[in-house]
Each structure stands twice: as C-alpha cells, then as structure tokens.
Scaffold this active site. Structure first.
Site, PDB file in Angstrom:
ATOM      1  N   PRO A   2      -2.050  -8.107   6.600  1.00 31.51           N
ATOM      2  CA  PRO A   2      -3.370  -8.468   6.020  1.00 31.51           C
ATOM      3  C   PRO A   2      -3.556  -8.771   4.712  1.00 31.51           C
ATOM      4  O   PRO A   2      -3.232  -7.883   3.862  1.00 31.51           O
ATOM      5  CB  PRO A   2      -4.227  -7.383   6.702  1.00 31.51           C
ATOM      6  CG  PRO A   2      -3.447  -6.360   7.339  1.00 31.51           C
ATOM      7  CD  PRO A   2      -2.030  -6.741   7.262  1.00 31.51           C
ATOM      8  N   GLU A   3      -3.839  -9.827   4.210  1.00 34.04           N
ATOM      9  CA  GLU A   3      -4.271 -10.206   2.838  1.00 34.04           C
ATOM     10  C   GLU A   3      -5.985 -10.565   2.704  1.00 34.04           C
ATOM     11  O   GLU A   3      -6.457 -10.026   3.895  1.00 34.04           O
ATOM     12  CB  GLU A   3      -3.347 -11.503   2.532  1.00 34.04           C
ATOM     13  CG  GLU A   3      -2.073 -11.448   2.597  1.00 34.04           C
ATOM     14  CD  GLU A   3      -0.898 -12.513   2.361  1.00 34.04           C
ATOM     15  OE1 GLU A   3      -1.473 -13.232   1.468  1.00 34.04           O
ATOM     16  OE2 GLU A   3      -0.123 -12.780   3.045  1.00 34.04           O
ATOM     17  N   LYS A  57      -7.847  -6.107  -1.015  1.00 36.59           N
ATOM     18  CA  LYS A  57      -7.672  -5.807   0.432  1.00 36.59           C
ATOM     19  C   LYS A  57      -7.988  -4.591   0.847  1.00 36.59           C
ATOM     20  O   LYS A  57      -7.683  -3.950   1.926  1.00 36.59           O
ATOM     21  CB  LYS A  57      -6.164  -5.847   0.689  1.00 36.59           C
ATOM     22  CG  LYS A  57      -5.560  -7.210   0.175  1.00 36.59           C
ATOM     23  CD  LYS A  57      -3.800  -7.142   0.036  1.00 36.59           C
ATOM     24  CE  LYS A  57      -3.345  -8.553  -0.691  1.00 36.59           C
ATOM     25  NZ  LYS A  57      -1.900  -8.283  -0.926  1.00 36.59           N
ATOM     26  N   ARG A 280      11.201 -10.001  -0.950  1.00 38.20           N
ATOM     27  CA  ARG A 280      10.231 -10.575  -0.093  1.00 38.20           C
ATOM     28  C   ARG A 280      10.801 -11.698   0.411  1.00 38.20           C
ATOM     29  O   ARG A 280      11.130 -12.629  -0.308  1.00 38.20           O
ATOM     30  CB  ARG A 280       8.798 -10.733  -0.688  1.00 38.20           C
ATOM     31  CG  ARG A 280       8.167  -9.335  -1.064  1.00 38.20           C
ATOM     32  CD  ARG A 280       7.711  -8.675   0.157  1.00 38.20           C
ATOM     33  NE  ARG A 280       7.254  -7.265  -0.245  1.00 38.20           N
ATOM     34  CZ  ARG A 280       7.839  -6.334   0.232  1.00 38.20           C
ATOM     35  NH1 ARG A 280       8.914  -6.517   0.768  1.00 38.20           N
ATOM     36  NH2 ARG A 280       7.264  -4.978  -0.028  1.00 38.20           N
TER      37      ARG A 280
END
Length: 290
Positions: A2-3, A57, A280
């Site tokens: 979730p961003e 967030k 990433r």
DNA sequence: CGGATTGTTCTTCC
DNA sequence: CGGAAGAACAATCC
C-alpha cells in the site's frame, strides 16, 4: 504494497463505518502488532471514534472522548483492515491475497481486532508482521507528522514544489531513492515512483544532482498525477492489496511500467526493463527514459 | 531450494 | 555529525 492511494482508499471506506462508534474491547492476537503495549486494550476501551485521517501512508484514528490518544496504523507491506458486521459476516464478502481465508475472522493472519459497542468489528490482518496499530499521545503524533514531507496530491503542492526540488537537487543518491524518502515527499512507494519517472522520461538510476530543476519538478508533478488517478479507481492491486471490502483496486490495468518487464512500452514498444535499485525491483523503458 | 516481494528503520561505513 | 548504502524485519509465493 500500500502506497498513498491505497491507504487513502482504505481510509475513505473505513470512515463511514467506524466514525461515531465506541470501542467495547480491543483484542491483541500478536504483541508485536501493538508495539508490545500491555495496556493497549485497556487504553482503548470506552473511547468513541471521532475522525480517521491519513498522513502519507500512515493512518490516524482519533477519539472524541480522549483527545490525547490516537491510534496509528501503518500497513507496511501486507497490513489489511476488514469490517465485520454484528452477525460476524465480513462486510461485502470478498477475498484477500489468499482467495478464501477471510470467510471467517479472526484467521491465522489476524493480529488485532476491535469490537464496537454495537457488536460490529474491525480486524487488522497482517501476514508478514511489519505493520502496526499503536497508541500515541498528541505530542508523539505531532512529532511523527513533522517528519513527513508534503504530498504531491495536495492542492497547495505547487506552493512548495520549488523548495522540494531544491532539496532533491542537493542529493547525490538516485532520483528513485529520493522520491521514496517520505521526509522529502510523502506518499510515493515503489510502484508510483516507477510510474512517475516513466511519465517524466527520467531513468530511475539518474543522480539527483545531475537533473535539472525542470526535470525534478516534472517528476514531482507526475507523482501527484499518478496517485490522484489511482485514488479515483480505488488504488492498485498487486499481490496483497485489497480494499476493506476485499475487492481489488483498478489502477493495476493502468500501470505503464511497473510489473511490466519484458512487455512492450506503451509509447514506443521497446521492451520494458527491470533492474534492482537500492534493493527494490525497478522498471523503466530504456528508450523513453534518459 | 534459491530468489523474489509492495515499506520503514536501524546499522555500518565513510 | 551526517549522508549514503545495505541489512534487517517475517512469511510467503514462484
């Protein structure tokens, strides 16, 4: 995953369900989730929810009956909320990252749940245990919030974009790392950073101090665009994100580079490349992004 | 079985 | 002291 857009989606959906409700009990199923707070349940008991909001967030639930206590939730990678009505049915039914494991809650990934005075419940599930739901004072909350940079989706972001660009220009890291730094701008994560860099035609590996102010401001604005567009359709579904009704978001189909390695660039048909950057997965078009 | 996975925070190095 | 880079956190899935 979730961003900001996914967190915003969750907040909007929880709001009508939980505001005005009074906590009857809070049940801790995993101590780490509540920051090893022995008095977590006792402190929440009897409080009536007044607001639910979000900074970056981070989800913030505040109370009408005690203004010096706030419930902070970070979903991190796999945190999820589920609403259950007084008959113990998951509201809206639905699915999660494992298709059929929320038919009855709590399940093996449930870490904490609140039972309200009307017998409805709010579950916090988190497979990988990175997320948390913890209680903080107003003072602690303020000091946490001040660490966050401005949000590119904010209506007044233009008023601070020069200052943000200046900060980024001074850095020697890659532009991707700078955009992921929540103290510079809040809300972007791995997916929307890759998307924003694609739209700005900038390679994720470029060093901040080699970019022009025009380029930096461009990618910041595109960050706002992709997050706003995503909020409109309920966020992005990738592996584990579902909204509180268990439904996936619809931005997934609009992704231009993220998770599209080996596929054709939507602009020029060049094969989208995937590299590892700062640990990433990072996706870009080797032709469009210079 | 090795390698990958969305976010943040801590440690280590310079 | 501070920035940058990488590890760590944990449980899966492929």
């Amino acid at each position: 995953m979730p961003e900001l857009p996914e967190v915003e989606t969750v907040v909007r959906q929880l709001r009508p369900f939980i505001v005005g409700k009074t906590v009857n009990t809070a049940t801790t199923l995993h101590k780490k989730t509540v920051n090893y707070d022995k008095y977590f349940s006792r402190r929440l008991q009897g409080l009536t929810i007044s607001t639910i909001s979000r900074v970056g967030k981070l989800i913030i639930i505040s109370f009408a009956t005690n203004k010096n206590i706030h419930l902070l939730t970070h979903l991190k990678m796999t945190g999820q909320f589920f609403l259950v009505d007084k008959n113990n049915a998951v509201v809206g039914g639905g699915h999660t990252y494992r298709a059929n494991d929320i038919k009855s809650l709590p399940n093996q990934h449930s870490r904490m749940y609140i039972t309200f005075s009307d017998n409805s419940k709010l579950f916090f599930n988190d497979m990988r245990l990175f997320g948390y739901t913890k209680l903080v004072s107003s003072e602690e909350l303020s000091s946490i919030i001040t660490k966050y940079g401005p949000e590119p989706i904010n209506a007044h972001f233009n008023e601070v974009i020069e200052a943000v660009a200046k900060k980024i220009k001074k850095k020697k890291t890659t532009i991707k790392a700078a955009l992921l730094d929540q103290s510079i701008v809040a809300g972007l994560g791995n997916i929307y950073v890759d998307e924003a860099l694609f739209l700005a035609k900038i390679r994720p590996t470029k060093r901040c101090n080699t970019l022009t102010y025009l380029q930096i401001k461009s990618v910041l604005r595109f960050g706002g665009v992709v997050m706003n567009d995503s909020i409109k359709v309920g966020g992005t579904t990738f592996q584990s994100f579902n909204d509180v009704y268990g439904k996936p978001g619809n931005y997934t189909e609009q992704l231009r580079v993220f998770d599209r390695s080996g596929m054709e660039c939507v602009n020029c048909k060049t094969t989208i490349k995937k590299i590892k950057l700062g640990g990433r997965g990072t996706h870009y078009c080797p032709n469009c992004q210079k």
